[in-house]
Write a protein that holds these residues in place. Sequence first.
Motif, PDB file in Angstrom:
ATOM      1  N   SER A 112      61.845  75.254  -1.126  1.00 60.21           N
ATOM      2  CA  SER A 112      62.764  75.519  -0.014  1.00 60.21           C
ATOM      3  C   SER A 112      64.076  76.102  -0.540  1.00 60.21           C
ATOM      4  CB  SER A 112      63.025  74.232   0.767  1.00 60.21           C
ATOM      5  OG  SER A 112      61.811  73.709   1.245  1.00 60.21           O
ATOM      6  N   ILE A 137      67.194  73.382   4.547  1.00 57.45           N
ATOM      7  CA  ILE A 137      65.809  73.877   4.684  1.00 57.45           C
ATOM      8  C   ILE A 137      64.865  72.842   4.096  1.00 57.45           C
ATOM      9  CG2 ILE A 137      64.215  75.761   4.179  1.00 57.45           C
ATOM     10  CD1 ILE A 137      66.534  77.598   3.763  1.00 57.45           C
ATOM     11  N   SER A 182      59.133  69.235   4.867  1.00 66.90           N
ATOM     12  CA  SER A 182      58.798  67.886   5.354  1.00 66.90           C
ATOM     13  C   SER A 182      59.840  67.341   6.315  1.00 66.90           C
ATOM     14  CB  SER A 182      58.696  66.930   4.163  1.00 66.90           C
ATOM     15  OG  SER A 182      59.951  66.868   3.505  1.00 66.90           O
ATOM     16  N   GLY A 183      61.082  67.776   6.141  1.00 63.46           N
ATOM     17  CA  GLY A 183      62.168  67.193   6.935  1.00 63.46           C
ATOM     18  C   GLY A 183      62.517  65.785   6.487  1.00 63.46           C
ATOM     19  N   VAL A 207      49.967  69.956  -1.964  1.00 61.77           N
ATOM     20  CA  VAL A 207      51.280  69.550  -2.482  1.00 61.77           C
ATOM     21  C   VAL A 207      52.146  70.770  -2.787  1.00 61.77           C
ATOM     22  CG1 VAL A 207      52.407  68.511  -4.485  1.00 61.77           C
ATOM     23  CG2 VAL A 207      50.671  67.241  -3.235  1.00 61.77           C
ATOM     24  N   LEU A 237      57.177  78.695 -10.252  1.00 63.06           N
ATOM     25  CA  LEU A 237      57.065  77.279  -9.858  1.00 63.06           C
ATOM     26  C   LEU A 237      55.634  76.959  -9.443  1.00 63.06           C
ATOM     27  CD1 LEU A 237      58.461  74.527  -9.247  1.00 63.06           C
ATOM     28  CD2 LEU A 237      58.854  75.360  -6.934  1.00 63.06           C
TER      29      LEU A 237
HETATM   30  C1  F6R Z   1      56.898  73.077  -4.405  1.00 60.08           C
HETATM   31  C2  F6R Z   1      57.219  72.002  -3.502  1.00 60.08           C
HETATM   32  C3  F6R Z   1      58.516  71.284  -3.679  1.00 60.08           C
HETATM   33  C4  F6R Z   1      59.222  71.189  -2.326  1.00 60.08           C
HETATM   34  C5  F6R Z   1      60.487  70.338  -2.448  1.00 60.08           C
HETATM   35  C6  F6R Z   1      61.245  70.284  -1.135  1.00 60.08           C
HETATM   36  O1  F6R Z   1      55.633  73.602  -4.163  1.00 60.08           O
HETATM   37  O2  F6R Z   1      56.469  71.692  -2.629  1.00 60.08           O
HETATM   38  O3  F6R Z   1      59.312  71.915  -4.614  1.00 60.08           O
HETATM   39  O4  F6R Z   1      59.524  72.470  -1.894  1.00 60.08           O
HETATM   40  O5  F6R Z   1      60.134  69.032  -2.833  1.00 60.08           O
HETATM   41  O6  F6R Z   1      60.465  69.758  -0.124  1.00 60.08           O
HETATM   42  P1  F6R Z   1      60.828  69.968   1.392  1.00 60.08           P
HETATM   43  O7  F6R Z   1      60.711  71.411   1.702  1.00 60.08           O
HETATM   44  O8  F6R Z   1      59.818  69.142   2.128  1.00 60.08           O
HETATM   45  O9  F6R Z   1      62.223  69.465   1.578  1.00 60.08           O
END
Ligand code: F6R
Length: 608
Positions: free
Chosen positions: A304, A347, A350-351, A399, A484
């Motif tokens: 994000s 951003i 999952s929120g 994931v 990543l």
């Molecule tokens: C990478 C991944 C993590 C999430 C990070 C933020 O593939 O999934 O780097 O992007 O943990 O998560 P959210 O977007 O849910 O806040």
Amino acid sequence: MCGIVGYIGPRQAAGLLIEGLRRMEYRGYDSSGIAVVNGTGLKIMKSAGKLSALEQQLDGGMPSGTLGIGHTRWATHGAPTTPNAHPHTDQSGHIAVIHNGIIENAGAIRKMLQQRGHTFRSETDTEVLAHLIGELYRGSLEEAVAAALREVDGAYGLAIISEDEPGVLVAARKGSPLLVGVGEDEWFVASDASPLLEHTRSVVYLDDGEMAVLSRDGYRIRTLETAQIEKPVNQIEWDLTTIERGGYAHFMLKEICEQPESLQNTLRGHLLEEEGTSRVSGLNLSDDDLKGIERIVITACGTSWHSALIGEYMLEEMARIPVEVEYASEFRYRNPVIDERTLVIGISQSGETADTLAAIREAKLRGARTVGLVNVVGSTIAREVDGGLYLHAGPEVGVASTKAFTSQVAALALVTLRIARLRDLSILQGREFIHALQALPGQIQEILNRSADVERIAERFTDTTNALYLGRGVNFPAALEGALKMKEISYIHAEGYPAAEMKHGPIALIDENMPVVFIAPHDAVHQKIVSNIEEVKARGGRIIALVNDGDAEIERLADATFTIPTTLDLLSPILTIIPLQLFSYYVAVRRGCNVDQPRNLAKSVTVE
Ligand code: F6R
């Protein structure tokens, strides 16, 4: 991260709990366990490792009982061993507790309880909480939990049962998500919606400081102090098929392939073609508010955060507003300069990401307007921000984030377009941007139709141990995201860099064993990146290049090329990331990696 599921109703609980835990496997975990209450007492089974290890134990027969709780643990305090797995019991062994989060004053409480004769069997903070609840039990589980929670500091999502009250399940939330599922004469608790969908789509989202008391006649929501509060019942839009693999080998591949549709869903209803702008009323900001913004801070983690960097390029280029992108984990502990003319955008797929949530709370405290670009409907960040846009990308189970990324960039494009049109962007430029956005789903599909070409390239690079990803301008964040993805699921060490930075250090790594992925569409910096490719070529590096059709110059230099359709420069990461997602997927599969559940990773990082 850890998963919670609980059940009370007429059916046998154990099978439902295992099924529910299976639906949460995607979150990442390293041990699991269940507790079931029946007429003769409390039965607990738990095991380190995957759910299959727990199921093996249960082979001899599922414990009977129509009240139960189940947990998948992602270790924070104490190693991922069977004794540390949840559920944990109190001193009497009558009360069972499962817990997501961290009890910060567990050390002090443990000492106090030890002085009162308690003995502990695990290293966990959760067992301390179970003992505290037992210590305060005076004939009502609900009151004992409320009393214990008044004593603890930290974060929790909790589900608790007792063999002395076979008709009661108590749940509580502070800083870790929890929902109550409302079925027909049966009730559930869970830390996300996925284990509930098979049984009900009616849910009550608990807020911090709230408890749910489930019985055989219904449920009641309360706070630690108040006996009852009213909460609305929400309907989840997703159904079971949206969280199943539907014929794909992995969720990650399914989600990569869903991007034409998920992107369309993000854009749906937001584009005002005639006026060359976007409708973003969900932000809860009037045009005057948007015109008054002097600075934008975007905060996020991981993937994000990469989409946030692309947002920075878009907003500065098109809306001419200064933008800073901050890791949420850093932002929350700095002394950030923000005021009421700063817009803070959080951003999160999952929120629920703890750092992003904390950053948003900090920004609010300092008077900034906050908006969220969030995928999971009803999640904590979505509920706490002043306004926002849902991504509508659908559930992301793999994931490694894929479709959420492209939807985040699209959502940022919508916000950018609105602000830009209120400033300098002409109607014609606005329309051109809209047409480019509308073309993206079809262009992604066109790339996906050629996945086999990416797979063939992946075959040649499966044995690599390192890789560099280089891009310039708006494709620098795409390089970070590509790297990543590769390291997360294949465990190959991969780094993203702005291509020109290579000469300031990483060039020392280049030899015939180092694949270098160049993201080189025909954009404003194309000629510069050709020079960077030459530099790698001169040192024997192996070059994989993403190019637009007809790029004979780069095709001549590269060991492998993949063509991507042409779009506006600022939108190109939405296309360039697709082959990079596929590339890491195919490499990881060929290396035999568990693509959907990479080691050590959690889907929703609800601890700091
Ligand atoms: C990478 C991944 C993590 C999430 C990070 C933020 O593939 O999934 O780097 O992007 O943990 O998560 P959210 O977007 O849910 O806040």
